[in-house]
Design a protein around this motif. Structure first.
Motif, PDB file in Angstrom:
ATOM      1  N   THR A   1      60.987 -52.690 -45.876  1.00 22.51           N
ATOM      2  CA  THR A   1      59.884 -53.312 -46.607  1.00 22.51           C
ATOM      3  C   THR A   1      58.663 -53.380 -45.701  1.00 22.51           C
ATOM      4  O   THR A   1      58.753 -53.861 -44.563  1.00 22.51           O
ATOM      5  CB  THR A   1      60.257 -54.725 -47.087  1.00 22.51           C
ATOM      6  OG1 THR A   1      61.365 -54.644 -47.988  1.00 22.51           O
ATOM      7  CG2 THR A   1      59.080 -55.382 -47.800  1.00 22.51           C
ATOM      8  N   VAL A   2      57.527 -52.887 -46.194  1.00 20.11           N
ATOM      9  CA  VAL A   2      56.285 -52.857 -45.427  1.00 20.11           C
ATOM     10  C   VAL A   2      55.167 -53.409 -46.299  1.00 20.11           C
ATOM     11  O   VAL A   2      55.057 -53.054 -47.479  1.00 20.11           O
ATOM     12  CB  VAL A   2      55.938 -51.425 -44.972  1.00 20.11           C
ATOM     13  CG1 VAL A   2      54.599 -51.391 -44.246  1.00 20.11           C
ATOM     14  CG2 VAL A   2      57.041 -50.860 -44.093  1.00 20.11           C
ATOM     15  N   ALA A   3      54.350 -54.302 -45.738  1.00 25.76           N
ATOM     16  CA  ALA A   3      53.217 -54.878 -46.469  1.00 25.76           C
ATOM     17  C   ALA A   3      51.912 -54.383 -45.858  1.00 25.76           C
ATOM     18  O   ALA A   3      51.808 -54.215 -44.640  1.00 25.76           O
ATOM     19  CB  ALA A   3      53.272 -56.398 -46.426  1.00 25.76           C
ATOM     20  N   ARG A   4      50.916 -54.172 -46.714  1.00 20.35           N
ATOM     21  CA  ARG A   4      49.610 -53.702 -46.238  1.00 20.35           C
ATOM     22  C   ARG A   4      48.518 -54.266 -47.130  1.00 20.35           C
ATOM     23  O   ARG A   4      48.630 -54.227 -48.358  1.00 20.35           O
ATOM     24  CB  ARG A   4      49.547 -52.171 -46.261  1.00 20.35           C
ATOM     25  CG  ARG A   4      48.261 -51.584 -45.650  1.00 20.35           C
ATOM     26  CD  ARG A   4      48.247 -50.072 -45.785  1.00 20.35           C
ATOM     27  NE  ARG A   4      47.133 -49.476 -45.072  1.00 20.35           N
ATOM     28  CZ  ARG A   4      47.178 -49.015 -43.826  1.00 20.35           C
ATOM     29  NH1 ARG A   4      48.306 -49.086 -43.145  1.00 20.35           N
ATOM     30  NH2 ARG A   4      46.112 -48.481 -43.252  1.00 20.35           N
ATOM     31  N   THR A   5      47.461 -54.781 -46.502  1.00 19.72           N
ATOM     32  CA  THR A   5      46.274 -55.211 -47.224  1.00 19.72           C
ATOM     33  C   THR A   5      45.175 -54.187 -46.994  1.00 19.72           C
ATOM     34  O   THR A   5      44.820 -53.890 -45.852  1.00 19.72           O
ATOM     35  CB  THR A   5      45.796 -56.598 -46.754  1.00 19.72           C
ATOM     36  OG1 THR A   5      46.812 -57.562 -47.039  1.00 19.72           O
ATOM     37  CG2 THR A   5      44.508 -57.002 -47.474  1.00 19.72           C
ATOM     38  N   TRP A   6      44.663 -53.645 -48.080  1.00 22.92           N
ATOM     39  CA  TRP A   6      43.594 -52.648 -48.023  1.00 22.92           C
ATOM     40  C   TRP A   6      42.246 -53.338 -48.191  1.00 22.92           C
ATOM     41  O   TRP A   6      42.097 -54.232 -49.019  1.00 22.92           O
ATOM     42  CB  TRP A   6      43.761 -51.632 -49.143  1.00 22.92           C
ATOM     43  CG  TRP A   6      45.011 -50.823 -49.105  1.00 22.92           C
ATOM     44  CD1 TRP A   6      46.236 -51.172 -49.589  1.00 22.92           C
ATOM     45  CD2 TRP A   6      45.168 -49.508 -48.562  1.00 22.92           C
ATOM     46  NE1 TRP A   6      47.147 -50.171 -49.388  1.00 22.92           N
ATOM     47  CE2 TRP A   6      46.517 -49.127 -48.758  1.00 22.92           C
ATOM     48  CE3 TRP A   6      44.311 -48.619 -47.942  1.00 22.92           C
ATOM     49  CZ2 TRP A   6      47.017 -47.893 -48.345  1.00 22.92           C
ATOM     50  CZ3 TRP A   6      44.804 -47.381 -47.545  1.00 22.92           C
ATOM     51  CH2 TRP A   6      46.140 -47.032 -47.739  1.00 22.92           C
ATOM     52  N   GLY A   7      41.263 -52.891 -47.414  1.00 24.77           N
ATOM     53  CA  GLY A   7      39.892 -53.359 -47.617  1.00 24.77           C
ATOM     54  C   GLY A   7      39.593 -54.716 -47.038  1.00 24.77           C
ATOM     55  O   GLY A   7      38.567 -55.325 -47.374  1.00 24.77           O
ATOM     56  N   HIS A   8      40.449 -55.232 -46.131  1.00 27.29           N
ATOM     57  CA  HIS A   8      40.158 -56.521 -45.510  1.00 27.29           C
ATOM     58  C   HIS A   8      38.926 -56.385 -44.629  1.00 27.29           C
ATOM     59  O   HIS A   8      38.840 -55.492 -43.794  1.00 27.29           O
ATOM     60  CB  HIS A   8      41.363 -56.987 -44.686  1.00 27.29           C
ATOM     61  CG  HIS A   8      41.246 -58.393 -44.168  1.00 27.29           C
ATOM     62  ND1 HIS A   8      40.505 -58.720 -43.066  1.00 27.29           N
ATOM     63  CD2 HIS A   8      41.758 -59.558 -44.639  1.00 27.29           C
ATOM     64  CE1 HIS A   8      40.586 -60.023 -42.856  1.00 27.29           C
ATOM     65  NE2 HIS A   8      41.340 -60.556 -43.809  1.00 27.29           N
TER      66      HIS A   8
END
Length: 751
Positions: free
Chosen positions: A493-500
């Motif tokens: 499981t990998v989490a990523r926030t785009w555009g921070h």
């Protein structure tokens, strides 16, 4: 919320200095002598663009074409997009054809209209005209089809153009023509198009040149899924040696005649079937192998029969999911390793069939399926399945039921500028093969989506910023953010926030062999140097992005001497650089205000990179990442060396998903390091980091207390009143003599 105010932001800055050791050789590399400064100018210097280009098709559909070590195409499937596409590669050119255009290919619409390789160099600003040439049947008065504006008419020939906005009208006109054919009981594409149009091509299109060999006439008969003669696009490849022949042709009324050299051939073809409203209902990918053209005597006719596409494709998942996109691709290579590729891509519940095909005896076949299915819209947590199957043959059984335990989980969150309102970003992930990748970009509801992807494979993801088209300001451009492709294991499981925020230029820190669309962003090799700064980054160290609406200026200096000053470039390629140590300085300014955004609207980046002039095997660029310095030498395999370019990574804490700060105090964790690919990158010590802010559009600056060392620093300042403006400036240096100064206007919204 509990917050703690900082002391006055006007407090004298604390310039943090890290105790770092640099080897004498490295120190010498940063200090060119007077003789070095007098070295003749580097020649030539070429302003560099990016490895990703937005392309608008004549139907108004958008694709992003990526080049480099592993090329890829992202097709955006937002509102108003065509519901199915055919994609193929022939002779080095990549084509993307919407389904409504397919019935008219070769007899009304020229394939050049959909050649993304040719369309890519066209500017995406100033209305983005797509120039076309139209020819009409004798006795027909040229009349502009819907969406086309004529600029001149001479006899039966007219010139004109389409725009991204008018392309939608052109696409609808094609669908109307299909509906008229079906209503009259004719196969789609067999009626007169637009009252007598015989040919419409991209202006300046030319016929590809094939090598000269003794030629023989091969007749290819084409049949639809009822067994009737049919018009059909065909890709024909010589499986002994694709260099002898690899080209597309088009049958008319069930027959195509092609002049080809003797040898063995394979044919790839596709068909689309439509419902009465011209929606795509079915797509077939047809293969025909074992075609032989003898050196002498009668050449037997070949048949491409859609009835051989007997295997329906289906995916069944453990959680409920409805098909959003299906990509089917076949790459057929000759014994020399060169070949052609063909794919079909559909949205929604379009039925798809393929021809069962064994592993070929001559050459190779690569078959891949990409399926995206979305969970119920009523679910509070949006999810998608993004599944991939690959094989060296096409089995008769095309039903797939992967277990959730075989998948990896990617949790995507998107932060968006308030300017976009309720518009949704698009996001897609593509499975990477040795031949590249393709992805379908779909809307992200409520700014978050979970993807379940096939485990054990390598995936690349891309987020496209929303496009808000203003007819009073027809600049057709948008922004994208790409991550580094990486392998995801089953169960991971990998989490990523785009555009921070802030979204600023960076060199980044990448994975070994990363499919960075820009290639190595600071490398030397074969006597050349390439430096390319990614225009948009975010809170992730590996993000590389572009805003195609941005305007910019750039300057390049070599040992203090100005070599080039340009507009709308991302970097430079220097050839035949003098031997010995040197300092390269690049200054880039970007203005993104044309798109209407309110955050990270302008950036100024001034970076100095010391070049040792010596070979350092420990800095060899890992295989898999493109290197422009080697490419321009004519030997793409020439070794490249990673340069010690400083890069910044910002972590602005407590921002909302609109990149807003509602706290009276803003905290920043700043990471300063060197561009790297895997373990390869400078480890030179970071000497200093300094943070400053301005609340009056840069008229005055206040230095901010900056604490930390070793490349990680903390700073905080008092925010202005809600609605106020902030400018942020960071300066950092290393012990090699490298430096970076970056200024960003309105990095986030206050309030």
């Amino acid at each position: 919320m509990r917050s703690r105010r900082s002391r006055s932001a006007s407090t004298l800055a604390v310039l943090v200095t890290a105790a770092a050791l640099c080897s004498p050789a490295a120190a010498d590399a940063s200090a060119p002598t007077a003789a070095d400064a007098a070295t003749p100018t580097v020649t030539p210097v070429t302003p560099a663009g990016s490895g990703a280009v937005p392309v608008v098709l004549p139907t108004g559909d958008r694709v992003v074409v990526h080049t480099g070590a592993s090329a890829g195409v992202a097709i955006e499937k937002g509102a108003g997009a065509s519901d199915a596409f055919a994609t193929f590669t022939v002779g080095g050119d990549h084509y993307v054809v919407p389904s409504e255009a397919v019935p008219y290919l070769g007899h009304g619409l020229d394939l050049s209209l959909f050649d993304t390789t040719r369309l890519a160099p066209m500017p995406s600003t100033e209305g983005h005209h797509i120039p076309v040439v139209l020819r009409y049947a004798a006795g027909v008065t040229p009349t502009a089809p819907a969406g086309v504006t004529f600029t001149s008419v001479s006899g039966q020939t007219a010139t004109g153009y389409l725009t991204p906005d008018s392309g939608r009208a052109f696409a609808q006109a094609l669908r109307d023509a299909i509906k008229a054919d079906l209503a009259a009981g004719r196969p789609a594409g067999t009626g007169a198009l637009f009252g007598g149009l015989t040919s419409m091509a991209e202006a300046g299109a030319s016929t590809p040149v094939q090598p000269h060999y003794p030629l023989h006439i091969l007749q290819v008969n084409t049949l639809d899924d009822t067994g009737a003669a049919a018009n059909m696009p065909i890709i024909l490849v010589n499986t002994d040696d694709a260099r002898a022949f690899a080209a597309e042709t088009f049958s008319y009324q069930g027959v195509a005649k092609v002049a080809v050299p003797a040898g063995h051939y394979a044919a790839l073809a596709f068909t689309f079937a439509f419902d009465p409203q011209a929606n795509t209902a079915k797509m077939d990918l047809v293969t025909s192998d074992g075609i032989t053209v003898p050196d002498s005597g009668t050449v037997p006719a070949a048949t491409v029969d859609a009835r051989t596409a007997t295997s329906p494709i289906s995916f069944t998942t453990q959680k409920p999911a409805t098909t959003q996109s299906l990509d089917v691709q076949v790459i057929r290579k000759s014994a020399t390793g060169i070949g052609v590729g063909l794919g079909v891509s559909g949205s929604g519940n379009i039925a798809a069939f393929v021809t069962p095909t064994p592993k070929p005896a001559v050459g190779s076949l690569a078959y891949s399926l990409g399926w995206v299915g979305a969970g119920p819209a009523s679910d509070a947590d949006s999810y998608r399945y993004n599944l991939e199957e690959v094989s060296d043959r096409i089995d008769a059984n095309q039903s797939y039921t992967p277990a959730d335990s075989s998948l990896a989980t990617l949790k995507h969150t998107v932060n968006l500028d308030p300017h976009y309102g309720t518009a949704q970003a698009l996001l897609g992930s593509g499975y990477v093969t040795p031949d590249g990748y393709q992805m379908a970009e779909l809307p992200v509801p409520n700014g978050a989506v979970t993807e379940y992807v096939t485990g054990g494979g390598t995936w690349a993801s891309e987020m496209a910023l929303p496009l808000i088209f203003d007819p009073n300001n027809p600049v057709f451009a948008f922004g994208i953010l790409d991550d580094d492709a990486r392998k995801y294991d089953a169960g991971e499981t990998v989490a990523r926030t785009w555009g921070h925020a802030p979204m600023v230029p960076n060199f980044g820190q990448h994975r070994a062999g990363a499919l960075d669309p820009m290639g190595c962003q600071a490398c030397s090799g074969a006597g050349n140097v390439g430096v390319l700064l990614g225009m948009l980054g975010d809170g992730n160290k590996d993000t590389t992005g572009l805003d195609f609406s941005a305007a910019g200026t750039g300057q390049l200096y070599w040992n203090g001497q100005l070599l080039s000053s340009d507009t709308n470039r991302l970097g430079y390629l220097l050839q035949n650089v003098p031997a010995g140590p040197a300092k390269l300085r690049m200054v880039l300014d970007f203005d993104r205000t044309a798109s209407g955004i309110t955050q990270s609207t302008k950036t100024h980046t001034d970076v100095t990179i010391p070049i040792s002039g010596k070979d350092d095997p420990s800095m060899k660029l890992p295989a898999g990442t493109d290197c422009a310095a080697a490419d321009v030498s004519g030997d793409p395999t020439a070794p490249c060396q990673v340069l010690p370019a400083l890069t910044l990574n910002y972590q602005l804490n407590s921002l909302t998903n609109r990149n807003g700060s509602q706290s009276p105090v803003q905290n920043l964790v700043l990471h300063v390091g060197h561009m790297s690919y895997g373990d390869v990158g400078s480890r030179a010590g970071i000497d200093s980091a300094k943070v400053s802010v301005s609340f009056d559009d840069g008229a005055t600056w206040q230095d901010v207390a900056t604490h930390g060392g070793g490349g990680t620093y903390a700073a905080h300042w008092s925010n202005p009143a809600p609605g106020g403006h902030v400018e942020l400036r960071v300066t950092a240096t290393d012990c090699l003599g490298g430096s970076i100064t970056q200024t960003v206007t309105d990095p986030y919204t206050v309030g």
